[in-house]
Design a protein around this motif. Sequence first.
Motif, PDB file in Angstrom:
ATOM      1  N   ALA A 120       0.832  -1.210   0.000  1.00 12.18           N
ATOM      2  CA  ALA A 120       0.000   0.000   0.000  1.00 12.18           C
ATOM      3  C   ALA A 120       0.866   1.259   0.000  1.00 12.18           C
ATOM      4  N   VAL A 121       1.974   1.221   0.714  1.00 14.09           N
ATOM      5  CA  VAL A 121       2.908   2.351   0.709  1.00 14.09           C
ATOM      6  C   VAL A 121       3.443   2.587  -0.699  1.00 14.09           C
ATOM      7  N   ALA A 122       3.843   1.504  -1.368  1.00  7.50           N
ATOM      8  CA  ALA A 122       4.353   1.621  -2.743  1.00  7.50           C
ATOM      9  C   ALA A 122       3.307   2.232  -3.664  1.00  7.50           C
ATOM     10  N   ALA A 123       2.052   1.799  -3.518  1.00  3.67           N
ATOM     11  CA  ALA A 123       0.979   2.324  -4.364  1.00  3.67           C
ATOM     12  C   ALA A 123       0.757   3.808  -4.125  1.00  3.67           C
ATOM     13  N   ALA A 124       0.760   4.224  -2.871  1.00  2.00           N
ATOM     14  CA  ALA A 124       0.538   5.644  -2.556  1.00  2.00           C
ATOM     15  C   ALA A 124       1.668   6.501  -3.123  1.00  2.00           C
ATOM     16  N   PHE A 125       2.906   6.023  -3.005  1.00  2.00           N
ATOM     17  CA  PHE A 125       4.010   6.748  -3.640  1.00  2.00           C
ATOM     18  C   PHE A 125       3.791   6.806  -5.152  1.00  2.00           C
ATOM     19  N   GLY A 126       3.387   5.696  -5.744  1.00  2.04           N
ATOM     20  CA  GLY A 126       3.169   5.646  -7.184  1.00  2.04           C
ATOM     21  C   GLY A 126       2.085   6.594  -7.640  1.00  2.04           C
ATOM     22  N   ASP A 127       1.078   6.821  -6.789  1.00  2.00           N
ATOM     23  CA  ASP A 127      -0.011   7.747  -7.112  1.00  2.00           C
ATOM     24  C   ASP A 127       0.337   9.179  -6.704  1.00  2.00           C
ATOM     25  N   ASN A 128       1.599   9.411  -6.392  1.00  2.00           N
ATOM     26  CA  ASN A 128       2.134  10.725  -6.026  1.00  2.00           C
ATOM     27  C   ASN A 128       1.506  11.294  -4.760  1.00  2.00           C
ATOM     28  N   MET A 129       1.175  10.407  -3.835  1.00  2.00           N
ATOM     29  CA  MET A 129       0.660  10.825  -2.526  1.00  2.00           C
ATOM     30  C   MET A 129       1.753  10.589  -1.487  1.00  2.00           C
ATOM     31  N   HIS A 130       2.810  11.382  -1.601  1.00  2.00           N
ATOM     32  CA  HIS A 130       4.001  11.143  -0.799  1.00  2.00           C
ATOM     33  C   HIS A 130       3.751  11.322   0.697  1.00  2.00           C
ATOM     34  N   ALA A 131       2.973  12.335   1.044  1.00  2.00           N
ATOM     35  CA  ALA A 131       2.712  12.558   2.468  1.00  2.00           C
ATOM     36  C   ALA A 131       1.941  11.386   3.073  1.00  2.00           C
ATOM     37  N   SER A 132       0.914  10.918   2.376  1.00  2.00           N
ATOM     38  CA  SER A 132       0.126   9.784   2.864  1.00  2.00           C
ATOM     39  C   SER A 132       0.962   8.513   2.907  1.00  2.00           C
ATOM     40  N   ALA A 133       1.806   8.322   1.883  1.00  2.00           N
ATOM     41  CA  ALA A 133       2.683   7.150   1.848  1.00  2.00           C
ATOM     42  C   ALA A 133       3.661   7.179   3.012  1.00  2.00           C
ATOM     43  N   SER A 134       4.255   8.334   3.263  1.00  2.00           N
ATOM     44  CA  SER A 134       5.224   8.454   4.362  1.00  2.00           C
ATOM     45  C   SER A 134       4.563   8.255   5.717  1.00  2.00           C
ATOM     46  N   ASP A 135       3.349   8.770   5.876  1.00  2.00           N
ATOM     47  CA  ASP A 135       2.623   8.585   7.140  1.00  2.00           C
ATOM     48  C   ASP A 135       2.411   7.102   7.428  1.00  2.00           C
ATOM     49  N   LEU A 136       1.944   6.352   6.413  1.00  2.00           N
ATOM     50  CA  LEU A 136       1.717   4.921   6.611  1.00  2.00           C
ATOM     51  C   LEU A 136       3.037   4.200   6.825  1.00  2.00           C
ATOM     52  N   ALA A 137       4.071   4.586   6.082  1.00  2.00           N
ATOM     53  CA  ALA A 137       5.385   3.948   6.227  1.00  2.00           C
ATOM     54  C   ALA A 137       5.927   4.100   7.641  1.00  2.00           C
ATOM     55  N   GLN A 138       5.752   5.282   8.196  1.00  2.00           N
ATOM     56  CA  GLN A 138       6.237   5.518   9.563  1.00  2.00           C
ATOM     57  C   GLN A 138       5.434   4.707  10.572  1.00  2.00           C
ATOM     58  N   LYS A 139       4.133   4.565  10.324  1.00  2.00           N
ATOM     59  CA  LYS A 139       3.286   3.787  11.237  1.00  2.00           C
ATOM     60  C   LYS A 139       3.708   2.319  11.293  1.00  2.00           C
ATOM     61  N   VAL A 140       4.173   1.803  10.153  1.00  2.00           N
ATOM     62  CA  VAL A 140       4.556   0.384  10.107  1.00  2.00           C
ATOM     63  C   VAL A 140       6.053   0.192  10.294  1.00  2.00           C
ATOM     64  N   GLY A 141       6.763   1.276  10.634  1.00  2.00           N
ATOM     65  CA  GLY A 141       8.154   1.155  11.042  1.00  2.00           C
ATOM     66  C   GLY A 141       9.172   1.022   9.936  1.00  2.00           C
ATOM     67  N   LEU A 142       8.886   1.552   8.760  1.00  2.00           N
ATOM     68  CA  LEU A 142       9.843   1.467   7.660  1.00  2.00           C
ATOM     69  C   LEU A 142      10.901   2.553   7.785  1.00  2.00           C
ATOM     70  N   SER A 143      12.145   2.189   7.482  1.00  2.00           N
ATOM     71  CA  SER A 143      13.235   3.156   7.502  1.00  2.00           C
ATOM     72  C   SER A 143      13.127   4.091   6.300  1.00  2.00           C
ATOM     73  N   LYS A 144      13.901   5.157   6.323  1.00  2.00           N
ATOM     74  CA  LYS A 144      13.903   6.094   5.196  1.00  2.00           C
ATOM     75  C   LYS A 144      14.377   5.387   3.929  1.00  2.00           C
ATOM     76  N   HIS A 145      15.364   4.526   4.061  1.00  2.00           N
ATOM     77  CA  HIS A 145      15.865   3.780   2.906  1.00  2.00           C
ATOM     78  C   HIS A 145      14.775   2.879   2.325  1.00  2.00           C
ATOM     79  N   GLN A 146      14.047   2.207   3.183  1.00  4.33           N
ATOM     80  CA  GLN A 146      12.961   1.343   2.712  1.00  4.33           C
ATOM     81  C   GLN A 146      11.854   2.160   2.052  1.00  4.33           C
ATOM     82  N   GLN A 147      11.559   3.332   2.606  1.00  6.34           N
ATOM     83  CA  GLN A 147      10.562   4.213   1.983  1.00  6.34           C
ATOM     84  C   GLN A 147      10.995   4.624   0.581  1.00  6.34           C
ATOM     85  N   ASN A 148      12.276   4.944   0.429  1.00  6.35           N
ATOM     86  CA  ASN A 148      12.786   5.331  -0.881  1.00  6.35           C
ATOM     87  C   ASN A 148      12.677   4.179  -1.879  1.00  6.35           C
ATOM     88  N   GLN A 149      12.926   2.959  -1.405  1.00  6.12           N
ATOM     89  CA  GLN A 149      12.798   1.789  -2.277  1.00  6.12           C
ATOM     90  C   GLN A 149      11.350   1.598  -2.733  1.00  6.12           C
TER      91      GLN A 149
END
Length: 332
Positions: A120-149
């Motif tokens: 879901a994080v990947a999809a939100a980034f793909g739909d150019n919803m970076h803020a929403s993607a980052s919010d979910l990524a942080q909730k599930v404990g993804l590192s900055k590197h993983q978010q970039n991937q």
Amino acid sequence: MHYDVFNGDADGIIALLQLRLAAPKESVLITGVKRDISLLKQVDITKATSVTVLDISLEKNNQALQGLLDSQIDVFYIDHHRTGDIPKSNKLITLLNTDANTCTSLLVNDFLKGQYSYWAVAAAFGDNMHASASDLAQKVGLSKHQQNQLNELGTYINYNGYGQELSDLHFHPAALYQALLEYPDPFVLINQEDSIFNQLKTAYLADMAKACAADVLSDSDVVKTIVLEDAPWSRRVSGVFGNELANQAPDKAHIVITLNPIDIDLQSKNEGQKEQSYTLSLRAPLNNKQGAGDICAQFPTGGGRAAAAGVNALPKSRVDEFIKHVESYYRG
């Protein structure tokens, strides 16, 4: 017989991916290039017993949807685009939310209680919803590197969906979806040598390099317009290039124009004559994510959502009118 009907971009593909990873089901797949959203009419009413619809506007598929419901076919509809009038039927279940900061995959993620949240994080980034993607990524404990991937993965899947026709794409969206089903964990895909991820990355970077050298048609403090040539690469990159421009200048609206290979008929007063047309991708300013869908819906073949929308065949003679309309809207 069950049908899965989904947009061929990152959000549509990954929304279905999450659902079928959680609940595998034999189905007939109906999809297409990202801009092909009138997909529901392809469902065979004589064979269908149930249908799941993901990431295509209910407004643009209302008539086909009503036909399914009239035939007593169960429909589960999940989307974040303009809805229009929603049919009332005990055969219809909906998850619809037109908020500019959500997408279909995020709605599915909530529905599945985060079962495949990395996707879901990947999809939100793909739909150019970076803020929403980052919010979910942080909730599930993804590192900055993983978010970039995951940002890269979502962007490349989304990039694959753009084109005038399926032959413009690197992978048919249905084939891409089926390939991704092998990877419940997207990081396994990302780290696999010679994977689809790396194939799309190579192609994306080559196309984006060409787009960055494209002509600027207009540029003001409110809106910037870029013109891409009539070529498969430009049709593939038009949407993701618009996203990139929006991220670089979040206070501006951005229009990416691509010449269509087929001319369109002029209005009836000039019957028999043809005119060049353009495909337009419009991105609302990231700091003012509203209006794009409403603007595009005022032009034939146009539509979308508040933050991102487009017109499939805008006559060349109306391009200046469209730009002025965008300028007026965002200047207030």
